[in-house]
Scaffold this motif. Structure first.
Motif, PDB file in Angstrom:
ATOM      1  N   LEU A 116       0.747  -1.267  -0.059  1.00 12.92           N
ATOM      2  CA  LEU A 116       0.038  -0.036  -0.045  1.00 12.92           C
ATOM      3  C   LEU A 116       0.743   1.266   0.112  1.00 12.92           C
ATOM      4  N   ILE A 117       1.845   1.292   0.886  1.00 14.13           N
ATOM      5  CA  ILE A 117       2.609   2.390   1.100  1.00 14.13           C
ATOM      6  C   ILE A 117       3.398   2.554  -0.314  1.00 14.13           C
ATOM      7  N   THR A 118       4.131   1.768  -0.887  1.00 19.25           N
ATOM      8  CA  THR A 118       4.927   1.873  -2.086  1.00 19.25           C
ATOM      9  C   THR A 118       4.061   2.308  -3.300  1.00 19.25           C
ATOM     10  N   PHE A 119       2.955   1.794  -3.268  1.00 22.31           N
ATOM     11  CA  PHE A 119       1.913   2.318  -4.254  1.00 22.31           C
ATOM     12  C   PHE A 119       1.957   3.705  -4.317  1.00 22.31           C
ATOM     13  N   ALA A 120       1.409   4.047  -2.661  1.00 25.22           N
ATOM     14  CA  ALA A 120       1.406   5.545  -2.616  1.00 25.22           C
ATOM     15  C   ALA A 120       2.406   6.240  -2.864  1.00 25.22           C
ATOM     16  N   LEU A 121       3.844   5.826  -2.755  1.00 23.39           N
ATOM     17  CA  LEU A 121       4.929   6.659  -2.673  1.00 23.39           C
ATOM     18  C   LEU A 121       4.983   6.982  -4.283  1.00 23.39           C
ATOM     19  N   MET A 122       4.619   6.251  -5.172  1.00 24.35           N
ATOM     20  CA  MET A 122       4.557   6.488  -6.481  1.00 24.35           C
ATOM     21  C   MET A 122       3.935   7.933  -6.677  1.00 24.35           C
ATOM     22  N   LEU A 123       3.235   8.429  -5.833  1.00 25.01           N
ATOM     23  CA  LEU A 123       2.381   9.451  -6.046  1.00 25.01           C
ATOM     24  C   LEU A 123       3.103  10.776  -6.040  1.00 25.01           C
ATOM     25  N   GLN A 124       4.576  10.659  -5.254  1.00 24.31           N
ATOM     26  CA  GLN A 124       5.448  11.692  -4.947  1.00 24.31           C
ATOM     27  C   GLN A 124       5.786  12.458  -6.184  1.00 24.31           C
ATOM     28  N   PRO A 125       5.888  13.744  -6.088  1.00 22.43           N
ATOM     29  CA  PRO A 125       6.037  14.511  -7.285  1.00 22.43           C
ATOM     30  C   PRO A 125       7.264  14.348  -7.956  1.00 22.43           C
ATOM     31  N   HIS A 126       8.266  13.834  -7.417  1.00 20.88           N
ATOM     32  CA  HIS A 126       9.507  13.853  -8.114  1.00 20.88           C
ATOM     33  C   HIS A 126       9.408  12.325  -8.892  1.00 20.88           C
ATOM     34  N   ILE A 127       8.482  11.650  -8.519  1.00 23.24           N
ATOM     35  CA  ILE A 127       8.092  10.216  -9.626  1.00 23.24           C
ATOM     36  C   ILE A 127       6.951  10.498 -10.463  1.00 23.24           C
TER      37      ILE A 127
END
Length: 488
Positions: free
Chosen positions: A244-255
């Protein structure tokens, strides 16, 4: 040529190549749009390697192997299996639709995309402000890179920290996105070579039977869930929260903004395939945690496991020290590959999504937005170095607490903004984002949840549940308000 001289020449060659690529990027960067996302003229394979290098970074190459060293197989599954699955799933679900919506609206940052999708300046401003939590990850990268540089050269960690910050901020100042993409391609290729090399050379520690070898450390070290660990002790803590959190981290601006670099839909499959293959190769670096444990290394500082392992593994002979020099420079490059992307995203976002709206929303004169982005970059650099100068004991957990909160807050607005044809009301996605962030912080700092991925995953599940309930309420209300037709 001595190994010591070769080490200095490797560093000099990497520095010159990086600055040359940045100079090429600077020639293509004429405004804030070019600084933030380029001119959509980059090859999708290049963008794929750039994205993978940004995702992997110091966390995968320097910090996370320390968690595997301490907690064993459960940590490896959390970061490599669950995390890798979350990354690839996010790429498949998000890329095509996010790129299309961003191109149609002319967005150049994630908060800018949110503004255009939900037509709410206050919601965009909120996201721009909470994206400043990315500074926690900047601190992680600076600390990880300074540990490596101090291990390679006879300087203190604080001196190494300042030198790294000056170098990275200088080349990002020059070329923005182009400097970031071109240098990340160089860094990504180096990272691919070293991750495979280290994985292959250390495989001998398993003696042909990985599980049995890990079982010699302890039965729980070799278990998929480690009851001795306060971080990875159950299916949810090992796999569910990691996914869940890795999926969500793909929403970071630099990614996420990498998807805006793509010119057309035909580039998407090549971009996703390249990124996925590179990510799988980068995850091989997590085996260093196993190798260091089976080697018998006693490393008191968890964040220094990789630096200690490569020094022990490749510093035994003169010939190996040549390889050690190249590996060390590559690990530094791994950190810089994410650091420069975060800096580009943060500086563009502060100018476009915070300064410009608060100053009246007037369009920038040609070149003024670019100049302001560079000024903001310098300010961010000073703050980051100050925070990294005396870091907390476990900088990995420190960074996760900040960045995971950002990921949790971003999931509902971005994911449902992409998947649903008609955007939900801004207040609904905004309140869901606040609930996710608040839940993460409460579980972390009040309830005492040790693993930030668990607290962030709780926040994600609560906010998604809340948001879906609101949508059911909207549908029920709309159906009641529809006029009932009567027969003649």
């Amino acid at each position: 040529m001595s190994a010591e001289l070769f080490k200095y020449l490797c560093l000099a060659a990497y520095g010159v190549a990086t600055l040359w690529l940045s100079w090429i990027g600077m020639r293509k960067t004429r405004n804030i749009r070019g600084f933030a996302i380029g001119n959509r003229d980059m090859n999708p394979y290049l963008i794929g390697i750039t994205t993978a290098a940004s995702v992997a970074s110091t966390a995968t190459f320097v910090i996370n192997p320390g968690f595997v060293y301490v907690h064993g197989v459960s940590a490896f599954i959390h970061y490599a299996v669950a995390g890798g699955a979350g990354i690839i799933t996010a790429l498949l679900v998000l890329t095509r639709r996010f790129r299309a919506l961003g191109e149609a609206g002319g967005a150049i940052t994630v908060p800018d995309w949110i503004y255009r999708r939900y037509q709410s300046r206050s919601l965009a401003l909120f996201f721009a402000l909470i994206n400043l939590m990315s500074l926690a990850f900047v601190v992680l990268i600076l600390v990880g890179c300074s540990l490596l540089l101090a291990q390679l050269f006879p300087i203190s960690q604080q001196t190494a920290l300042v030198l790294i910050a000056l170098f990275v901020f200088s080349y990002v100042l020059m070329g923005g996105t182009y400097a970031h993409a071109y240098t990340n391609t160089l860094q990504g290729v180096m990272m691919l070579a070293i991750s495979v090399l280290i994985f292959v050379t250390g495989w001998r520690y398993f003696e042909g039977a990985p599980i049995e070898a890990l079982g010699t450390v302890s039965q729980n070290f070799a278990a998929w869930a480690n009851p001795d660990s306060e971080l990875y002790f159950s299916f949810f803590s090992v796999f569910g929260s990691g996914f869940l959190i890795t999926f969500a981290l793909m929403l970071q601006p630099h990614i996420l903004t990498k998807m805006l670099y793509l010119k057309e839909d035909g580039d998407v499959n090549r971009f996703v395939g390249t990124t996925a293959v590179a990510i799988v190769c980068f995850m091989l670096m997590l085996f260093v945690g196993f190798y260091a444990r089976l080697n018998g290394l006693e490393v008191p500082q968890q964040d220094a496991v990789v630096a200690s392992y490569i020094a022990a593994e490749f510093g035994a002979s003169e010939t190996c020290r040549y390889l050690l020099a190249f590996i060390g420079i590559t690990l530094l490059a791994a950190g810089m590959s994410t650091l420069d992307g975060i800096l580009v995203a943060l500086s563009a976002m502060v100018v476009r999504d915070i300064y410009q709206p608060l100053s009246g929303g007037r369009p920038f004169q040609e070149g003024r937005g670019l100049m302001l982005s560079r000024v903001v970059l310098v300010i961010i650099g000073i703050i980051a170095v100050w925070m990294a100068y005396d870091p907390p004991p476990l900088v990995g957990l420190f960074a996760q607490k900040g960045v995971y909160g950002l990921g949790a807050a971003s999931l509902v607005p971005v994911l449902f903004g992409i998947l649903w044809k008609n955007a939900a009301p801004a207040w609904q996605v905004g309140s869901a984002a606040i609930i996710a962030l608040a839940a993460h912080l409460l579980f972390t700092f009040v309830a005492g949840v040790s693993n930030p991925s668990i607290s962030a995953a709780y926040g994600i599940l609560i906010s998604v549940g809340y948001f879906l309930i609101l949508q059911l309420w909207r549908l029920a209300r709309a159906s009641r308000q529809q006029p009932v037709s009567t027969g003649a």
